[in-house]
Design a protein around this motif. Sequence first.
Motif, PDB file in Angstrom:
ATOM      1  N   LEU A 299      55.751  -6.980  53.492  1.00 19.84           N
ATOM      2  CA  LEU A 299      57.348  -7.015  53.280  1.00 19.84           C
ATOM      3  C   LEU A 299      58.220  -7.394  53.467  1.00 19.84           C
ATOM      4  CD1 LEU A 299      56.334  -3.026  54.489  1.00 19.84           C
ATOM      5  CD2 LEU A 299      56.106  -3.821  51.974  1.00 19.84           C
ATOM      6  N   LYS A 300      58.510  -7.795  54.948  1.00 18.14           N
ATOM      7  CA  LYS A 300      59.187  -8.641  56.099  1.00 18.14           C
ATOM      8  C   LYS A 300      58.793  -9.731  55.984  1.00 18.14           C
ATOM      9  CE  LYS A 300      62.414  -8.633  59.292  1.00 18.14           C
ATOM     10  NZ  LYS A 300      62.158  -7.457  60.639  1.00 18.14           N
ATOM     11  N   LEU A 301      59.170 -11.088  56.069  1.00 18.23           N
ATOM     12  CA  LEU A 301      59.188 -12.499  56.370  1.00 18.23           C
ATOM     13  C   LEU A 301      60.001 -13.095  57.196  1.00 18.23           C
ATOM     14  CD1 LEU A 301      57.539 -15.493  53.559  1.00 18.23           C
ATOM     15  CD2 LEU A 301      56.510 -13.441  55.480  1.00 18.23           C
ATOM     16  N   ALA A 302      59.696 -13.919  58.924  1.00 17.96           N
ATOM     17  CA  ALA A 302      60.192 -13.736  59.814  1.00 17.96           C
ATOM     18  C   ALA A 302      59.799 -15.611  59.164  1.00 17.96           C
ATOM     19  CB  ALA A 302      59.878 -12.940  60.725  1.00 17.96           C
ATOM     20  N   PRO A 303      60.490 -15.938  60.623  1.00 16.95           N
ATOM     21  CA  PRO A 303      60.087 -17.824  60.482  1.00 16.95           C
ATOM     22  C   PRO A 303      58.616 -17.580  61.579  1.00 16.95           C
ATOM     23  CG  PRO A 303      62.412 -17.750  61.723  1.00 16.95           C
ATOM     24  CD  PRO A 303      61.897 -16.127  61.205  1.00 16.95           C
ATOM     25  N   ASP A 304      58.413 -16.448  62.647  1.00 13.33           N
ATOM     26  CA  ASP A 304      57.188 -16.909  63.012  1.00 13.33           C
ATOM     27  C   ASP A 304      55.974 -15.108  63.090  1.00 13.33           C
ATOM     28  OD1 ASP A 304      59.020 -14.411  64.543  1.00 13.33           O
ATOM     29  OD2 ASP A 304      58.263 -15.242  66.353  1.00 13.33           O
ATOM     30  N   TYR A 305      56.675 -14.496  61.887  1.00 13.34           N
ATOM     31  CA  TYR A 305      55.846 -13.473  61.995  1.00 13.34           C
ATOM     32  C   TYR A 305      55.939 -12.510  60.377  1.00 13.34           C
ATOM     33  CZ  TYR A 305      59.543 -10.080  62.666  1.00 13.34           C
ATOM     34  OH  TYR A 305      60.843  -9.406  63.003  1.00 13.34           O
ATOM     35  N   ALA A 306      54.929 -11.763  59.953  1.00 14.84           N
ATOM     36  CA  ALA A 306      56.046 -11.159  58.307  1.00 14.84           C
ATOM     37  C   ALA A 306      54.946 -10.215  59.022  1.00 14.84           C
ATOM     38  CB  ALA A 306      54.670 -12.055  57.068  1.00 14.84           C
ATOM     39  N   VAL A 307      55.784  -8.980  58.286  1.00 14.61           N
ATOM     40  CA  VAL A 307      55.140  -7.280  58.329  1.00 14.61           C
ATOM     41  C   VAL A 307      54.928  -6.905  56.720  1.00 14.61           C
ATOM     42  CG1 VAL A 307      56.392  -5.027  58.089  1.00 14.61           C
ATOM     43  CG2 VAL A 307      57.464  -7.099  59.840  1.00 14.61           C
ATOM     44  N   ALA A 308      53.515  -6.669  57.069  1.00 12.95           N
ATOM     45  CA  ALA A 308      52.889  -5.920  55.736  1.00 12.95           C
ATOM     46  C   ALA A 308      52.891  -4.597  55.357  1.00 12.95           C
ATOM     47  CB  ALA A 308      51.861  -6.309  55.304  1.00 12.95           C
ATOM     48  N   GLU A 309      51.954  -3.765  54.816  1.00 12.60           N
ATOM     49  CA  GLU A 309      50.969  -2.983  54.325  1.00 12.60           C
ATOM     50  C   GLU A 309      50.210  -2.778  53.730  1.00 12.60           C
ATOM     51  OE1 GLU A 309      54.552  -0.090  52.065  1.00 12.60           O
ATOM     52  OE2 GLU A 309      54.160  -1.139  50.601  1.00 12.60           O
ATOM     53  N   VAL A 310      49.566  -1.168  53.755  1.00 10.15           N
ATOM     54  CA  VAL A 310      48.063  -1.803  53.458  1.00 10.15           C
ATOM     55  C   VAL A 310      48.012  -0.874  51.888  1.00 10.15           C
ATOM     56  CG1 VAL A 310      45.927  -0.548  53.963  1.00 10.15           C
ATOM     57  CG2 VAL A 310      46.954  -1.274  55.792  1.00 10.15           C
ATOM     58  N   VAL A 311      47.573  -1.713  51.354  1.00  9.13           N
ATOM     59  CA  VAL A 311      47.067  -1.096  49.407  1.00  9.13           C
ATOM     60  C   VAL A 311      46.390  -0.707  49.434  1.00  9.13           C
ATOM     61  CG1 VAL A 311      47.327  -1.938  47.312  1.00  9.13           C
ATOM     62  CG2 VAL A 311      49.139  -3.715  49.290  1.00  9.13           C
ATOM     63  N   GLU A 312      45.059  -1.721  50.110  1.00 13.97           N
ATOM     64  CA  GLU A 312      43.323  -0.928  50.082  1.00 13.97           C
ATOM     65  C   GLU A 312      42.831  -1.330  51.308  1.00 13.97           C
ATOM     66  OE1 GLU A 312      39.593  -1.704  47.131  1.00 13.97           O
ATOM     67  OE2 GLU A 312      41.231  -2.266  46.576  1.00 13.97           O
ATOM     68  N   VAL A 313      42.004  -1.087  51.512  1.00 16.04           N
ATOM     69  CA  VAL A 313      41.016  -0.476  52.355  1.00 16.04           C
ATOM     70  C   VAL A 313      39.648  -1.322  52.460  1.00 16.04           C
ATOM     71  CG1 VAL A 313      40.428   0.324  54.566  1.00 16.04           C
ATOM     72  CG2 VAL A 313      42.116   1.363  54.195  1.00 16.04           C
ATOM     73  N   LEU A 314      39.424  -2.164  52.388  1.00 16.47           N
ATOM     74  CA  LEU A 314      37.968  -3.269  51.885  1.00 16.47           C
ATOM     75  C   LEU A 314      37.119  -2.933  52.940  1.00 16.47           C
ATOM     76  CD1 LEU A 314      39.526  -6.725  51.431  1.00 16.47           C
ATOM     77  CD2 LEU A 314      39.473  -4.433  49.691  1.00 16.47           C
ATOM     78  N   GLU A 315      37.379  -2.844  53.882  1.00 13.88           N
ATOM     79  CA  GLU A 315      36.122  -1.853  54.655  1.00 13.88           C
ATOM     80  C   GLU A 315      37.134  -1.536  56.316  1.00 13.88           C
ATOM     81  OE1 GLU A 315      33.079  -5.858  57.139  1.00 13.88           O
ATOM     82  OE2 GLU A 315      33.536  -6.550  55.484  1.00 13.88           O
ATOM     83  N   ASP A 316      35.571  -0.389  56.171  1.00 11.16           N
ATOM     84  CA  ASP A 316      36.187   0.646  57.532  1.00 11.16           C
ATOM     85  C   ASP A 316      36.285  -0.246  58.831  1.00 11.16           C
ATOM     86  OD1 ASP A 316      37.286   2.398  56.257  1.00 11.16           O
ATOM     87  OD2 ASP A 316      34.748   3.005  55.861  1.00 11.16           O
ATOM     88  N   SER A 317      36.885   0.608  60.172  1.00 13.50           N
ATOM     89  CA  SER A 317      36.438  -0.633  61.333  1.00 13.50           C
ATOM     90  C   SER A 317      35.547  -0.471  61.604  1.00 13.50           C
ATOM     91  CB  SER A 317      37.484   0.172  62.240  1.00 13.50           C
ATOM     92  OG  SER A 317      37.581   0.028  63.524  1.00 13.50           O
ATOM     93  N   TYR A 318      34.461  -1.231  62.288  1.00  5.29           N
ATOM     94  CA  TYR A 318      33.418  -1.581  63.367  1.00  5.29           C
ATOM     95  C   TYR A 318      33.311  -0.886  64.671  1.00  5.29           C
ATOM     96  CZ  TYR A 318      35.703  -5.531  64.609  1.00  5.29           C
ATOM     97  OH  TYR A 318      36.205  -6.561  65.743  1.00  5.29           O
ATOM     98  N   VAL A 319      34.861  -0.061  65.076  1.00  2.00           N
ATOM     99  CA  VAL A 319      35.029  -0.150  66.000  1.00  2.00           C
ATOM    100  C   VAL A 319      34.975   1.152  66.334  1.00  2.00           C
ATOM    101  CG1 VAL A 319      36.733  -0.106  68.708  1.00  2.00           C
ATOM    102  CG2 VAL A 319      36.768  -2.407  66.265  1.00  2.00           C
ATOM    103  N   ASP A 320      34.273   1.804  67.453  1.00  2.08           N
ATOM    104  CA  ASP A 320      34.099   2.982  67.527  1.00  2.08           C
ATOM    105  C   ASP A 320      34.988   3.275  68.890  1.00  2.08           C
ATOM    106  OD1 ASP A 320      32.158   2.963  66.147  1.00  2.08           O
ATOM    107  OD2 ASP A 320      30.667   2.479  67.982  1.00  2.08           O
ATOM    108  N   TYR A 321      36.241   4.329  69.141  1.00  2.00           N
ATOM    109  CA  TYR A 321      36.866   4.965  70.193  1.00  2.00           C
ATOM    110  C   TYR A 321      36.676   5.467  70.780  1.00  2.00           C
ATOM    111  CZ  TYR A 321      40.077   1.977  66.766  1.00  2.00           C
ATOM    112  OH  TYR A 321      40.535   0.882  66.071  1.00  2.00           O
TER     113      TYR A 321
END
Length: 101
Positions: free
Chosen positions: A79-101
């Motif tokens: 969505l946005k580009l800066a010199p040292d970072y970028a901002v994005a939004e999720v289009v599709e989840v390919l793999e779910d999280s493996y971390v249990d909360y």
Amino acid sequence: MSRHQKKHSWAPYTSDVQKFSIYPSIKRPEEDRELRVGSIAVLNIDEVDEKGNGIAKYKNVKVIVRNASLGSRVKARILKLAPDYAVAEVVEVLEDSYVDY
């Protein structure tokens, strides 16, 4: 017609040669392309910031992905580009999280 007069407007070095080619164009894989606004990237979310956004690395650029969970693999649109970072939004989840909360 003298030899100094232009016969046609098509020039081989300035025209779109691929349009006249019988061979298909070769497209580079999505992973080889640079980040641009609107491009899609496959990212592994390795960290989470204090706001709950996922953080990934793509070619040594930090990408902040909105609403991405830690440990997931997602397709994200830039969505946005800066010199040292970028901002994005999720289009599709390919793999779910493996971390249990």
